[in-house]
Design an enzyme around this catalytic site. Structure first.
Site, PDB file in Angstrom:
ATOM      1  N   VAL A 182      -7.804   5.672  -5.240  1.00 51.12           N
ATOM      2  CA  VAL A 182      -8.087   7.020  -4.735  1.00 51.12           C
ATOM      3  C   VAL A 182      -7.738   7.137  -3.246  1.00 51.12           C
ATOM      4  O   VAL A 182      -7.382   8.221  -2.770  1.00 51.12           O
ATOM      5  CB  VAL A 182      -9.550   7.437  -5.047  1.00 51.12           C
ATOM      6  N   ASP A 183      -7.744   6.009  -2.514  1.00 48.95           N
ATOM      7  CA  ASP A 183      -7.326   6.078  -1.101  1.00 48.95           C
ATOM      8  C   ASP A 183      -5.835   6.417  -1.012  1.00 48.95           C
ATOM      9  O   ASP A 183      -5.397   7.173  -0.144  1.00 48.95           O
ATOM     10  CB  ASP A 183      -7.660   4.790  -0.332  1.00 48.95           C
ATOM     11  N   THR A 207     -12.141  -4.038   2.453  1.00 47.96           N
ATOM     12  CA  THR A 207     -12.649  -4.826   3.577  1.00 47.96           C
ATOM     13  C   THR A 207     -13.725  -4.066   4.354  1.00 47.96           C
ATOM     14  O   THR A 207     -14.816  -4.574   4.558  1.00 47.96           O
ATOM     15  CB  THR A 207     -11.507  -5.168   4.565  1.00 47.96           C
ATOM     16  N   LEU A 208     -13.400  -2.869   4.767  1.00 41.81           N
ATOM     17  CA  LEU A 208     -14.287  -2.105   5.640  1.00 41.81           C
ATOM     18  C   LEU A 208     -14.656  -0.765   5.022  1.00 41.81           C
ATOM     19  O   LEU A 208     -13.825  -0.122   4.361  1.00 41.81           O
ATOM     20  CB  LEU A 208     -13.582  -1.827   6.983  1.00 41.81           C
ATOM     21  N   SER A 209     -15.907  -0.372   5.268  1.00 40.31           N
ATOM     22  CA  SER A 209     -16.327   0.988   4.911  1.00 40.31           C
ATOM     23  C   SER A 209     -16.344   1.788   6.202  1.00 40.31           C
ATOM     24  O   SER A 209     -17.134   1.510   7.099  1.00 40.31           O
ATOM     25  CB  SER A 209     -17.720   0.972   4.286  1.00 40.31           C
ATOM     26  N   GLY A 242     -13.165   0.967   1.770  1.00 40.64           N
ATOM     27  CA  GLY A 242     -12.024   0.129   1.404  1.00 40.64           C
ATOM     28  C   GLY A 242     -12.500  -1.227   0.928  1.00 40.64           C
ATOM     29  O   GLY A 242     -13.708  -1.495   0.890  1.00 40.64           O
TER      30      GLY A 242
HETATM   31  N1  LIG Z   1     -11.859  -4.659  13.889  1.00 43.28           N
HETATM   32  C1  LIG Z   1     -11.334  -5.013  12.723  1.00 43.28           C
HETATM   33  N2  LIG Z   1     -12.132  -5.536  11.777  1.00 43.28           N
HETATM   34  C2  LIG Z   1     -11.613  -5.887  10.592  1.00 43.28           C
HETATM   35  N3  LIG Z   1     -10.338  -5.734  10.254  1.00 43.28           N
HETATM   36  C3  LIG Z   1      -9.495  -5.237  11.150  1.00 43.28           C
HETATM   37  C4  LIG Z   1      -9.946  -4.837  12.419  1.00 43.28           C
HETATM   38  N4  LIG Z   1      -8.882  -4.351  13.088  1.00 43.28           N
HETATM   39  C5  LIG Z   1      -7.826  -4.446  12.275  1.00 43.28           C
HETATM   40  N5  LIG Z   1      -8.171  -5.010  11.117  1.00 43.28           N
HETATM   41  C6  LIG Z   1      -7.248  -5.219  10.015  1.00 43.28           C
HETATM   42  O1  LIG Z   1      -7.428  -4.100   9.186  1.00 43.28           O
HETATM   43  C7  LIG Z   1      -7.609  -4.496   7.843  1.00 43.28           C
HETATM   44  C8  LIG Z   1      -8.638  -3.603   7.255  1.00 43.28           C
HETATM   45  O2  LIG Z   1      -8.083  -2.319   7.335  1.00 43.28           O
HETATM   46  P1  LIG Z   1      -8.664  -1.141   6.496  1.00 43.28           P
HETATM   47  O3  LIG Z   1      -7.630  -0.079   6.496  1.00 43.28           O
HETATM   48  O4  LIG Z   1     -10.016  -0.779   6.957  1.00 43.28           O
HETATM   49  O5  LIG Z   1      -8.742  -1.873   5.082  1.00 43.28           O
HETATM   50  P2  LIG Z   1      -9.470  -1.481   3.756  1.00 43.28           P
HETATM   51  O6  LIG Z   1      -9.275   0.005   3.601  1.00 43.28           O
HETATM   52  O7  LIG Z   1      -8.758  -2.281   2.745  1.00 43.28           O
HETATM   53  O8  LIG Z   1     -10.910  -1.875   3.896  1.00 43.28           O
HETATM   54  C9  LIG Z   1      -8.060  -5.947   7.880  1.00 43.28           C
HETATM   55  O9  LIG Z   1      -7.603  -6.608   6.733  1.00 43.28           O
HETATM   56  C10 LIG Z   1      -7.409  -6.450   9.152  1.00 43.28           C
HETATM   57  O10 LIG Z   1      -6.105  -6.954   8.900  1.00 43.28           O
HETATM   58  C1  LIG Z   2      -4.280  -0.987  -3.783  1.00 44.27           C
HETATM   59  C2  LIG Z   2      -5.678  -0.953  -3.224  1.00 44.27           C
HETATM   60  C3  LIG Z   2      -6.356  -2.269  -3.495  1.00 44.27           C
HETATM   61  C4  LIG Z   2      -5.596  -0.717  -1.705  1.00 44.27           C
HETATM   62  O1  LIG Z   2      -6.892  -0.729  -1.193  1.00 44.27           O
HETATM   63  P1  LIG Z   2      -7.246  -1.058   0.327  1.00 44.27           P
HETATM   64  O2  LIG Z   2      -6.278  -2.041   0.855  1.00 44.27           O
HETATM   65  O3  LIG Z   2      -7.096   0.257   1.081  1.00 44.27           O
HETATM   66  O4  LIG Z   2      -8.652  -1.518   0.347  1.00 44.27           O
HETATM   67  C5  LIG Z   2      -6.488   0.234  -3.818  1.00 44.27           C
HETATM   68  O5  LIG Z   2      -5.807   1.410  -3.626  1.00 44.27           O
HETATM   69  C6  LIG Z   2      -6.785   0.034  -5.284  1.00 44.27           C
HETATM   70  O6  LIG Z   2      -7.724  -0.638  -5.665  1.00 44.27           O
HETATM   71  N1  LIG Z   2      -5.948   0.631  -6.158  1.00 44.27           N
HETATM   72  C7  LIG Z   2      -6.061   0.543  -7.592  1.00 44.27           C
HETATM   73  C8  LIG Z   2      -4.792   0.020  -8.175  1.00 44.27           C
HETATM   74  C9  LIG Z   2      -3.611   0.936  -7.991  1.00 44.27           C
HETATM   75  O7  LIG Z   2      -3.565   1.757  -7.050  1.00 44.27           O
HETATM   76  O8  LIG Z   2      -2.681   0.835  -8.807  1.00 44.27           O
HETATM   77  K   LIG Z   3      -4.459  -0.001   1.820  1.00 48.72           K
END
Ligand SMILES: Nc1ncnc2c1ncn2[C@@H]1O[C@H](COP(=O)(O)OP(=O)(O)O)[C@@H](O)[C@H]1O
Ligand SMILES: CC(C)(COP(=O)(O)O)[C@@H](O)C(=O)NCCC(=O)O
Ligand SMILES: [K+]
Length: 279
Positions: free
Chosen positions: A100-101, A10-12, A8
């Protein structure tokens, strides 16, 4: 072992799944960075026979990751958003542009529940709709809780919403900056999800089961008024459905799938919507 990766913004996130028993053996998460290299915080690749990846990070991050994995692992599947898959037709004008998520979540939701409203509460909060029959309508993207907070620059970025707080508390007027910000963004997020859900169900004349995933799914869940289920592994569910590798997956059983929530009657959704329009 199968390594599933959900990269994602933020986090993998990763998990190791036993290919024979279908059990999840371990899981973890690392910050999504420039590169994804083996180290203490990622799984041992020696035990991995296949990898499945969903990534919305920059192209270079995915290329680097795939390059590294292909040197070590026999099979590497990378998910893509397509025009159609598993009975679902992508609602985007340019299907490849749908994150794709979101596509993995929509496919997993459809496989589990038929039509669904799939909500992913991560860096962004995304809300996607799939009708019974498989038509994906498209969806909505709003900033996630952390992004909303960071955009305010009120010195509150390091005070996270306590995920164990009750929704009633989080929806009260804040009496300190940090509380006003946390309660404000929480209100913004849950109101948006509640409203989007009722509007689309009303327009489409169908009450859909709602499924929630992502890092903030648990806390957002508390503020959602309609029946729904939290499915932390929903994106992984899409990977399982697209690239089935175990006997259970081939039989269509997605790991960690919740019980499908029964939606409330359409009249209730319409009454709630009519009421919110009066306000
Ligand atoms: N331990 C954690 N570390 C980081 N973010 C967390 C944690 N727990 C909850 N969050 C929240 O989850 C979000 C990241 O969620 P996630 O679904 O992994 O995001 P993404 O898919 O965008 O990387 C952060 O923006 C934060 O609000
Ligand atoms: C909307 C998102 C940024 C969400 O990503 P996430 O919060 O899971 O990191 C991601 O699905 C993305 O980059 N989408 C491409 C743009 C679209 O879905 O229209
Ligand atoms: K999301």
């Amino acid at each position: 072992m199968i390594l599933d990766l959900d990269i994602g913004n933020t986090l993998s996130k990763w998990r190791l799944k036993d290919a024979d028993s279908s059990e999840i053996r371990s899981r973890g998460a690392v910050w999504t960075r420039e590169e994804w290299r083996p180290g203490a915080d990622i799984p041992d690749l020696d035990v991995v026979e296949a990898v499945r990846i969903s990534s919305v990070a920059r192209k270079a991050v995915l290329q680097e990751t795939v390059g590294l994995l292909r040197r070590r692992v026999g099979t590497v599947h990378v998910a893509r958003s397509t025009h159609e898959a598993l009975g679902v037709s992508n609602g985007y004008e340019e299907p490849g542009k749908l994150g794709v998520d979101r596509w993995m979540g929509a496919l997993a939701g459809y496989q589990l529940a038929g039509g669904c409203c799939a909500v992913d509460c991560g860096s962004a909060i995304t809300v996607d709709f799939v009708l019974p029959g498989g038509r994906h309508l498209g969806g909505y993207i709003i900033p996630g809780l952390r992004l909303m907070k960071e955009s305010l620059k009120l010195g509150t970025r390091n005070v996270a919403i306590d995920p164990d707080s009750e929704a009633e508390e989080l929806l009260e007027p804040g009496r300190r900056t940090v509380e006003a910000v946390n309660h404000g963004i929480y209100m913004a997020a849950v109101s948006a999800v509640n409203r989007i859900y009722s509007e689309v169900c009303d327009q489409q004349d169908v009450a859909l089961p709602m499924l929630l995933t992502g890092g903030d799914a648990r806390v957002v869940s508390r503020g959602i008024q309609v029946p729904h289920a939290v499915w932390p592994d929903m994106v992984y569910g899409g990977l399982e459905a697209c690239f089935p590798l175990t006997a259970a997956e081939r039989a269509g059983r997605l790991s960690g799938a919740p019980r499908v929530p029964s939606p409330v009657a359409m009249e209730k959704i319409r009454a709630a919507l009519a009421f919110s329009m009066l306000l």
